[in-house]
Design an enzyme around this catalytic site. Structure first.
Site, mmCIF file in Angstrom:
data_model
loop_
_atom_site.group_PDB
_atom_site.id
_atom_site.type_symbol
_atom_site.label_atom_id
_atom_site.label_comp_id
_atom_site.label_asym_id
_atom_site.label_seq_id
_atom_site.Cartn_x
_atom_site.Cartn_y
_atom_site.Cartn_z
ATOM 1 N N LYS A 1 85.326 56.175 54.491
ATOM 2 C CA LYS A 1 86.744 56.044 54.786
ATOM 3 C C LYS A 1 87.224 57.156 55.710
ATOM 4 O O LYS A 1 86.454 57.968 56.207
ATOM 5 C CB LYS A 1 87.546 56.017 53.484
ATOM 6 C CG LYS A 1 87.216 54.834 52.592
ATOM 7 C CD LYS A 1 87.445 53.492 53.276
ATOM 8 C CE LYS A 1 88.894 53.135 53.382
ATOM 9 N NZ LYS A 1 89.136 51.781 53.964
ATOM 10 N N HIS B 1 89.092 52.108 61.754
ATOM 11 C CA HIS B 1 90.363 51.374 61.801
ATOM 12 C C HIS B 1 91.190 51.798 63.014
ATOM 13 O O HIS B 1 92.365 52.152 62.913
ATOM 14 C CB HIS B 1 91.168 51.599 60.512
ATOM 15 C CG HIS B 1 90.421 51.227 59.268
ATOM 16 N ND1 HIS B 1 89.993 49.945 59.002
ATOM 17 C CD2 HIS B 1 89.993 51.978 58.221
ATOM 18 C CE1 HIS B 1 89.355 49.919 57.840
ATOM 19 N NE2 HIS B 1 89.324 51.134 57.355
ATOM 20 N N GLN C 1 96.031 49.390 64.928
ATOM 21 C CA GLN C 1 96.511 50.113 63.747
ATOM 22 C C GLN C 1 97.242 51.386 64.170
ATOM 23 O O GLN C 1 96.862 52.036 65.148
ATOM 24 C CB GLN C 1 95.347 50.469 62.824
ATOM 25 C CG GLN C 1 94.675 49.249 62.192
ATOM 26 C CD GLN C 1 93.424 48.827 62.931
ATOM 27 O OE1 GLN C 1 93.340 48.972 64.153
ATOM 28 N NE2 GLN C 1 92.456 48.292 62.205
ATOM 29 N N ARG D 1 77.548 39.203 64.544
ATOM 30 C CA ARG D 1 77.787 39.228 63.101
ATOM 31 C C ARG D 1 77.582 40.636 62.566
ATOM 32 O O ARG D 1 76.606 41.312 62.906
ATOM 33 C CB ARG D 1 76.846 38.264 62.377
ATOM 34 C CG ARG D 1 77.111 36.797 62.660
ATOM 35 C CD ARG D 1 76.264 35.922 61.735
ATOM 36 N NE ARG D 1 74.852 36.086 62.031
ATOM 37 C CZ ARG D 1 74.134 35.273 62.797
ATOM 38 N NH1 ARG D 1 74.723 34.231 63.372
ATOM 39 N NH2 ARG D 1 72.851 35.481 63.004
ATOM 40 N N PHE E 1 81.393 45.592 52.938
ATOM 41 C CA PHE E 1 81.774 45.623 51.533
ATOM 42 C C PHE E 1 82.525 44.360 51.133
ATOM 43 O O PHE E 1 83.119 44.299 50.059
ATOM 44 C CB PHE E 1 82.686 46.822 51.259
ATOM 45 C CG PHE E 1 81.974 48.134 51.158
ATOM 46 C CD1 PHE E 1 81.315 48.505 49.994
ATOM 47 C CD2 PHE E 1 81.975 49.021 52.229
ATOM 48 C CE1 PHE E 1 80.671 49.730 49.890
ATOM 49 C CE2 PHE E 1 81.330 50.253 52.140
ATOM 50 C CZ PHE E 1 80.676 50.604 50.965
ATOM 51 N N GLY F 1 83.392 32.916 53.606
ATOM 52 C CA GLY F 1 82.865 34.202 54.065
ATOM 53 C C GLY F 1 82.496 35.108 52.914
ATOM 54 O O GLY F 1 82.604 34.755 51.736
ATOM 55 N N THR G 1 92.277 25.610 58.655
ATOM 56 C CA THR G 1 93.311 26.408 59.333
ATOM 57 C C THR G 1 93.278 26.231 60.843
ATOM 58 O O THR G 1 94.017 26.913 61.567
ATOM 59 C CB THR G 1 93.145 27.902 58.996
ATOM 60 O OG1 THR G 1 91.835 28.334 59.388
ATOM 61 C CG2 THR G 1 93.328 28.132 57.505
ATOM 62 N N ILE H 1 95.889 46.636 48.583
ATOM 63 C CA ILE H 1 95.091 47.859 48.472
ATOM 64 C C ILE H 1 93.981 47.803 49.517
ATOM 65 O O ILE H 1 93.291 46.787 49.648
ATOM 66 C CB ILE H 1 94.495 47.978 47.057
ATOM 67 C CG1 ILE H 1 95.612 48.185 46.033
ATOM 68 C CG2 ILE H 1 93.479 49.113 46.975
ATOM 69 C CD1 ILE H 1 95.144 48.107 44.585
ATOM 70 N N LEU I 1 89.668 48.287 48.101
ATOM 71 C CA LEU I 1 89.401 47.513 46.893
ATOM 72 C C LEU I 1 87.986 47.682 46.340
ATOM 73 O O LEU I 1 87.808 47.775 45.115
ATOM 74 C CB LEU I 1 89.686 46.035 47.154
ATOM 75 C CG LEU I 1 91.163 45.653 47.225
ATOM 76 C CD1 LEU I 1 91.337 44.300 47.895
ATOM 77 C CD2 LEU I 1 91.774 45.643 45.827
#
Length: 349
Positions: A75, A93, A98, A127, A132, A194, A219, A303, A306
């Site tokens: 992270k 990120h 972001q 791919r 996670f 997925g 969708t 969150i 997760l």
């Protein structure tokens, strides 16, 4: 010689690690040097790493690591504005609009370092090679179920903390559901085929929640999708990317609906492509949901770490996916690493 430096996670509520002791032993056998920082919270114990031949460094000492070390964490780094001069492997990120992305890239620019974003590690067909996602889906569906249970009892979801394993998580939540009268909620899962969606489906099946499973075919029209509002729980398992349709409109709270809980498992409210624009900020373990409408209630679970709710299982699974690619760090300019480096260079430009 490749020197991989595994940092201790500094973010609150983050106990995961991307390399197991067995994985470290495999890298050392290949001739790599592996340093692992001490950590007060890591889900996997330190002693097996020592026995595997890892060197041990103090917690959060990575800024003073040798310049040729590759710093590996999961992270975010502390947001202290310091220049970043090392090569870093982490979830940055920073590439999808972001809000914290520009500051992180500016730190790499000022320090001359390189970001190998874990989301950018892809094979020749684009791919991702390690993710996670399954555990995000599993845990996200679990916390969303807790939010629905709290509503059914007239309240709002309270704090969450780590579970020792998935079985303990499902047993506890199934028991809570069994205390409630009436029908159980039905969940709509978008992205059901997925990795994230499969985790959400497995959790729902384990606790007896019926699901409607949608993926790309359902969708493809681009919306609107009134069916979402007909379900008590909506689990979004689709990453926000250009062209992603809106699944829940910003005005959904005031619309007639059965929907009571949104589990935004993909969780990217800062992105310009957010498909669930009814909220603006991620939620936290201490306050897992944001109530965006009160009558009838509509709670959003968002969150963004997760899998950390199941840190041991998530770590072992992710590390097994990533290890074959860590073994190629001695060819860091090629393959998945070369592709990730090219993505970084493009965004820096």
């Amino acid at each position: 010689m490749v020197h991989l430096w595994v940092r201790g996670e500094q973010r609150p509520n983050e106990e995961r690690v991307g390399l197991t002791a067995d994985g470290a032993a495999a890298l050392i056998a290949k001739g790599f040097r592996v340093t692992i920082e001490e950590s007060p919270v890591r889900a996997l114990p330190m002693q097996p790493y020592v026995e595997a031949g890892c060197e041990v460094a103090p917690f959060a000492s990575w800024p003073s690591a040798p310049q040729d070390a590759i710093i590996f964490g999961l992270k975010e780094l502390p947001e202290d504005g310091t220049p970043l001069s090392h090569r870093h492997i982490l979830f940055g990120h920073a590439y999808k609009g972001q809000p914290d992305g520009p500051a992180l890239l500016a730190r790499f620019k000022s320090g001359g370092g390189t970001l190998y974003d874990l989301e950018s590690l892809v094979d020749k067909d684009g791919r991702r090679v390690a993710a996670f996602g399954y555990w995000a889906g599993f845990a996200g569906a679990a916390v969303s179920a807790l939010a629905w249970i709290a509503q059914a009892k007239g309240g709002i979801c309270g704090p969450v903390q780590t579970w020792c394993d998935a079985d303990s998580m499902t047993r506890m939540i199934a028991a809570d559901l069994n205390t409630l009268p009436g029908d159980r909620p039905r969940a709509l899962i978008i992205g059901a085929l997925g990795r994230v969606g499969s985790g959400a489906r497995d959790f729902c099946k384990a606790v007896g929640l019926a699901t409607t499973n949608w993926d790309m075919a359902e969708t493809a029209s681009g919306g609107p999708f009134p069916e979402v509002l007909l379900h008590q729980i909506f689990l979004n398992c689709i990453l926000a990317n250009p062209g992603c349709p809106v699944f829940v409109p910003a005005t959904a709270g005031a619309m007639p609906r059965a929907l009571r809980v949104i589990g935004d498992i993909a969780c990217d409210p800062g992105s310009a492509y957010n498909p669930v624009p009814v909220y603006r900020a991620t939620t936290r373990w201490a306050q897992p949901v944001t109530r965006v409408h009160s009558d009838p209630p509509l709670d959003v679970m968002a969150i963004d770490n997760l899998p950390s709710l199941l840190p041991a299982e998530a770590s072992v699974d992710f590390a097994a996916q990533l290890l074959p690619h860590l073994k190629t760090l001695d060819q860091i300019d090629t393959g998945v690493w070369g592709r990730a480096r090219a993505v970084f260079a493009r965004h820096m430009a």
